[in-house]
Design a protein around this motif. Structure first.
Motif, PDB file in Angstrom:
ATOM      1  N   ALA C  38       0.726  -1.298  -0.005  1.00 18.78           N
ATOM      2  CA  ALA C  38       0.293   0.019   0.154  1.00 18.78           C
ATOM      3  C   ALA C  38       1.004   1.031  -0.255  1.00 18.78           C
ATOM      4  CB  ALA C  38      -0.704  -0.364   1.056  1.00 18.78           C
ATOM      5  N   GLU C  39       1.684   1.325   1.350  1.00 14.96           N
ATOM      6  CA  GLU C  39       3.328   2.609   0.928  1.00 14.96           C
ATOM      7  C   GLU C  39       4.147   2.622  -0.129  1.00 14.96           C
ATOM      8  OE1 GLU C  39       4.072   2.125   4.816  1.00 14.96           O
ATOM      9  OE2 GLU C  39       2.520   2.193   5.995  1.00 14.96           O
ATOM     10  N   GLU C  40       4.479   1.615  -1.166  1.00 13.95           N
ATOM     11  CA  GLU C  40       5.020   1.178  -2.558  1.00 13.95           C
ATOM     12  C   GLU C  40       6.078   0.934  -1.247  1.00 13.95           C
ATOM     13  OE1 GLU C  40       4.083   3.724  -5.733  1.00 13.95           O
ATOM     14  OE2 GLU C  40       2.096   3.302  -5.332  1.00 13.95           O
ATOM     15  N   ALA C  41       7.084   0.557  -0.787  1.00 11.74           N
ATOM     16  CA  ALA C  41       7.680   0.301  -0.012  1.00 11.74           C
ATOM     17  C   ALA C  41       7.909  -0.469  -1.463  1.00 11.74           C
ATOM     18  CB  ALA C  41       8.062  -1.025   1.031  1.00 11.74           C
ATOM     19  N   TYR C  42       9.815  -0.343  -1.269  1.00 12.79           N
ATOM     20  CA  TYR C  42      10.769  -0.912  -2.138  1.00 12.79           C
ATOM     21  C   TYR C  42      10.652  -1.863  -2.405  1.00 12.79           C
ATOM     22  CZ  TYR C  42      15.125  -1.302  -5.094  1.00 12.79           C
ATOM     23  OH  TYR C  42      15.946  -1.329  -5.593  1.00 12.79           O
ATOM     24  N   CYS C  43      10.632  -2.406  -3.833  1.00 13.76           N
ATOM     25  CA  CYS C  43       9.828  -4.036  -4.256  1.00 13.76           C
ATOM     26  C   CYS C  43      11.542  -5.283  -3.183  1.00 13.76           C
ATOM     27  CB  CYS C  43      10.278  -4.284  -5.704  1.00 13.76           C
ATOM     28  SG  CYS C  43       9.948  -5.683  -6.460  1.00 13.76           S
ATOM     29  N   ILE C  44      12.532  -4.758  -3.001  1.00 13.30           N
ATOM     30  CA  ILE C  44      13.053  -5.824  -3.220  1.00 13.30           C
ATOM     31  C   ILE C  44      12.773  -5.800  -1.365  1.00 13.30           C
ATOM     32  CG2 ILE C  44      15.732  -6.300  -2.870  1.00 13.30           C
ATOM     33  CD1 ILE C  44      14.860  -6.623  -5.700  1.00 13.30           C
ATOM     34  N   ASP C  45      12.562  -5.194  -0.839  1.00 16.50           N
ATOM     35  CA  ASP C  45      12.429  -5.296   0.905  1.00 16.50           C
ATOM     36  C   ASP C  45      11.057  -6.245   0.464  1.00 16.50           C
ATOM     37  OD1 ASP C  45      14.400  -3.893   1.438  1.00 16.50           O
ATOM     38  OD2 ASP C  45      13.368  -1.914   1.616  1.00 16.50           O
ATOM     39  N   VAL C  46       9.810  -5.468   0.027  1.00 16.47           N
ATOM     40  CA  VAL C  46       8.459  -6.497  -0.315  1.00 16.47           C
ATOM     41  C   VAL C  46       9.004  -7.891  -0.532  1.00 16.47           C
ATOM     42  CG1 VAL C  46       6.326  -7.135  -1.103  1.00 16.47           C
ATOM     43  CG2 VAL C  46       7.154  -4.857  -0.821  1.00 16.47           C
ATOM     44  N   LEU C  47      10.131  -8.857  -1.149  1.00 12.29           N
ATOM     45  CA  LEU C  47      10.064  -9.719  -1.695  1.00 12.29           C
ATOM     46  C   LEU C  47      11.057 -10.709  -0.892  1.00 12.29           C
ATOM     47  CD1 LEU C  47      11.692  -9.179  -5.863  1.00 12.29           C
ATOM     48  CD2 LEU C  47       9.480  -9.645  -4.550  1.00 12.29           C
TER      49      LEU C  47
ATOM     50  N   VAL D  60       2.394 -14.290  -5.948  1.00  8.93           N
ATOM     51  CA  VAL D  60       2.883 -12.891  -5.668  1.00  8.93           C
ATOM     52  C   VAL D  60       4.234 -12.049  -5.965  1.00  8.93           C
ATOM     53  CG1 VAL D  60       2.421 -11.095  -3.861  1.00  8.93           C
ATOM     54  CG2 VAL D  60       0.815 -12.246  -4.038  1.00  8.93           C
ATOM     55  N   ALA D  61       5.419 -13.329  -5.240  1.00  6.78           N
ATOM     56  CA  ALA D  61       6.506 -12.638  -5.323  1.00  6.78           C
ATOM     57  C   ALA D  61       6.902 -12.685  -7.025  1.00  6.78           C
ATOM     58  CB  ALA D  61       7.581 -13.335  -5.090  1.00  6.78           C
ATOM     59  N   LEU D  62       6.307 -13.367  -7.926  1.00  5.74           N
ATOM     60  CA  LEU D  62       6.970 -14.107  -8.959  1.00  5.74           C
ATOM     61  C   LEU D  62       6.280 -12.308  -9.624  1.00  5.74           C
ATOM     62  CD1 LEU D  62       6.862 -17.389  -9.085  1.00  5.74           C
ATOM     63  CD2 LEU D  62       8.309 -15.867  -9.599  1.00  5.74           C
ATOM     64  N   SER D  63       5.143 -12.047  -9.204  1.00 10.86           N
ATOM     65  CA  SER D  63       4.623 -10.747 -10.433  1.00 10.86           C
ATOM     66  C   SER D  63       5.303  -9.831  -9.764  1.00 10.86           C
ATOM     67  CB  SER D  63       2.893 -10.867  -9.685  1.00 10.86           C
ATOM     68  OG  SER D  63       2.612  -9.912 -10.299  1.00 10.86           O
ATOM     69  N   LEU D  64       5.494  -9.430  -8.517  1.00 15.01           N
ATOM     70  CA  LEU D  64       5.932  -8.237  -8.362  1.00 15.01           C
ATOM     71  C   LEU D  64       8.015  -8.375  -8.474  1.00 15.01           C
ATOM     72  CD1 LEU D  64       5.952  -8.109  -4.243  1.00 15.01           C
ATOM     73  CD2 LEU D  64       4.987  -6.094  -5.874  1.00 15.01           C
ATOM     74  N   LEU D  65       8.125  -9.299  -9.233  1.00 16.12           N
ATOM     75  CA  LEU D  65       9.480  -9.539  -9.125  1.00 16.12           C
ATOM     76  C   LEU D  65       9.183  -8.879 -10.990  1.00 16.12           C
ATOM     77  CD1 LEU D  65      12.953 -10.609  -8.826  1.00 16.12           C
ATOM     78  CD2 LEU D  65      12.065 -12.347  -9.711  1.00 16.12           C
ATOM     79  N   GLU D  66       8.845  -9.486 -11.725  1.00 22.04           N
ATOM     80  CA  GLU D  66       8.221  -9.618 -12.970  1.00 22.04           C
ATOM     81  C   GLU D  66       8.743  -7.790 -13.472  1.00 22.04           C
ATOM     82  OE1 GLU D  66       5.716 -11.193 -15.320  1.00 22.04           O
ATOM     83  OE2 GLU D  66       6.612  -9.788 -17.094  1.00 22.04           O
ATOM     84  N   ASP D  67       7.564  -6.631 -12.547  1.00 23.27           N
ATOM     85  CA  ASP D  67       7.721  -5.476 -12.504  1.00 23.27           C
ATOM     86  C   ASP D  67       8.811  -4.961 -11.952  1.00 23.27           C
ATOM     87  OD1 ASP D  67       4.587  -6.215 -12.369  1.00 23.27           O
ATOM     88  OD2 ASP D  67       4.233  -5.440 -10.400  1.00 23.27           O
ATOM     89  N   HIS D  68       9.352  -5.162 -11.308  1.00 24.65           N
ATOM     90  CA  HIS D  68      10.847  -4.806 -10.543  1.00 24.65           C
ATOM     91  C   HIS D  68      11.600  -4.811 -11.792  1.00 24.65           C
ATOM     92  CE1 HIS D  68      14.156  -3.798  -7.993  1.00 24.65           C
ATOM     93  NE2 HIS D  68      14.137  -4.456  -7.873  1.00 24.65           N
ATOM     94  N   LEU D  69      12.053  -5.913 -12.598  1.00 24.41           N
ATOM     95  CA  LEU D  69      12.651  -6.074 -13.461  1.00 24.41           C
ATOM     96  C   LEU D  69      12.435  -4.713 -14.751  1.00 24.41           C
ATOM     97  CD1 LEU D  69      13.426 -10.014 -13.792  1.00 24.41           C
ATOM     98  CD2 LEU D  69      15.190  -8.380 -12.362  1.00 24.41           C
ATOM     99  N   GLY D  70      11.001  -5.181 -14.744  1.00 27.99           N
ATOM    100  CA  GLY D  70      10.279  -4.187 -16.257  1.00 27.99           C
ATOM    101  C   GLY D  70      10.820  -2.560 -15.950  1.00 27.99           C
ATOM    102  N   ALA D  96      17.632 -16.003  -5.754  1.00 26.63           N
ATOM    103  CA  ALA D  96      17.874 -16.433  -4.753  1.00 26.63           C
ATOM    104  C   ALA D  96      17.336 -16.859  -3.453  1.00 26.63           C
ATOM    105  CB  ALA D  96      19.985 -16.714  -4.768  1.00 26.63           C
ATOM    106  N   ARG D  97      16.497 -16.373  -2.727  1.00 22.53           N
ATOM    107  CA  ARG D  97      15.910 -16.564  -1.329  1.00 22.53           C
ATOM    108  C   ARG D  97      15.587 -16.935  -1.965  1.00 22.53           C
ATOM    109  NH1 ARG D  97      18.342 -10.759  -0.260  1.00 22.53           N
ATOM    110  NH2 ARG D  97      16.610 -10.075  -1.378  1.00 22.53           N
ATOM    111  N   LEU D  98      14.266 -16.413  -3.275  1.00 25.30           N
ATOM    112  CA  LEU D  98      13.275 -16.710  -3.540  1.00 25.30           C
ATOM    113  C   LEU D  98      13.165 -18.450  -4.042  1.00 25.30           C
ATOM    114  CD1 LEU D  98      10.760 -14.175  -5.560  1.00 25.30           C
ATOM    115  CD2 LEU D  98      10.201 -15.140  -3.079  1.00 25.30           C
ATOM    116  N   VAL D  99      14.399 -18.759  -4.666  1.00 21.81           N
ATOM    117  CA  VAL D  99      14.537 -20.071  -5.284  1.00 21.81           C
ATOM    118  C   VAL D  99      14.739 -21.288  -3.473  1.00 21.81           C
ATOM    119  CG1 VAL D  99      15.844 -21.685  -6.422  1.00 21.81           C
ATOM    120  CG2 VAL D  99      15.140 -18.871  -8.019  1.00 21.81           C
TER     121      VAL D  99
END
Lengths: 101, 101, 101, 101
Positions: C38-47, D60-70, D96-99
């Protein structure tokens, strides 16, 4: 799946030798597993060895992926256009397969 | 890690041949991966092949684990006592390694 | 999927409270994730937070599975017969789902 | 871990709502798991529900990651320099953490 010219040579010579060395070691682990099964080694020991080989394979995959993001994807992104989006989608699909395997 | 006598022969002959056949196929996949890296195949294609080999390894592990639960663990449980608890703990630890690899 | 009488009470009271406590903590992590998005935290932190919640969930699963093998499966194995085989198959299928998720 | 200005707004409004909706559904699954444990539901059913929640989280993680890469990674790559390399490394570490989770 598109092998185009600028992908060739994406691996620095040192990296390539490193990947090959790791894959040969994994091949050795798989042959070791065959011996263990042939000799009916204790099941838990076989499973431990399978976990080790799986981790080693994933580690090669993660290393290749990092190279790929830093070279092929980065290059496509710098050129922009639909090919950039396509490369990001393709890399994301490969990541999903790794996460789910 | 204890290879005791009653573990020998835990695999029916058919099962053993099936595991060996699958491991030989995985060995072939790993050699194929070496060729792909040596020839600098497209990275995404290498990753796809790694995911396939990883799934094949996990599938062998799950099959071995089912045999193990149905034979070694079941046998220990029927004898009861501390060895039964130990076998359950040992199998659980192996499962944890598979889930995390 | 068979909830039969002898499954009730398979969890010692202490274990049950421990699982509930862990699941409530995971619920807190999931709510934290909603705030981050909701607060658009940095994506890597969300992951990173998603990886932590995933590991916590798997850890609950592995703990439940160990209890299950030591109680339900062990009990069925002691009674023997087709129910024992069925319990082993059912547990193996659940393990496969965990390994593949 | 660096929340810098150009990361804000990396999510299109539609995407953000979609992620939030999925996370609320996962929160519901975790509360469902608490009820199942409290009521001592059959262990295998609890494990099946945990696998489902884990898969939903990874999705959710994979979807966020795709956004992040793009977006973030692509943007850094276009600016080039050490920040581009850093973004690729950071994304690779998250993968790597996700895998491994």
């Amino acid at each position: 799946m598109g092998v185009s010219e600028h992908q060739h040579g994406y691996l620095a010579a040192g990296k390539k030798q490193d990947h090959l060395k790791r894959l040969r070691r994994i091949e050795g682990q798989i042959r070791g597993l065959q011996r263990m099964v042939a000799e009916e080694a204790y099941c838990i020991d076989v499973l431990t060895q399978i976990s080790a080989a799986t981790k080693a394979l994933q580690s090669v995959a993660l290393s290749l992926l990092e190279d790929h993001l830093g070279h092929c994807v980065a290059e496509a992104v710098q050129h922009g256009g639909p090919e950039a989006d396509e490369k990001v989608r393709e890399a994301s699909a490969a990541i999903a397969r790794l996460v789910r395997s």
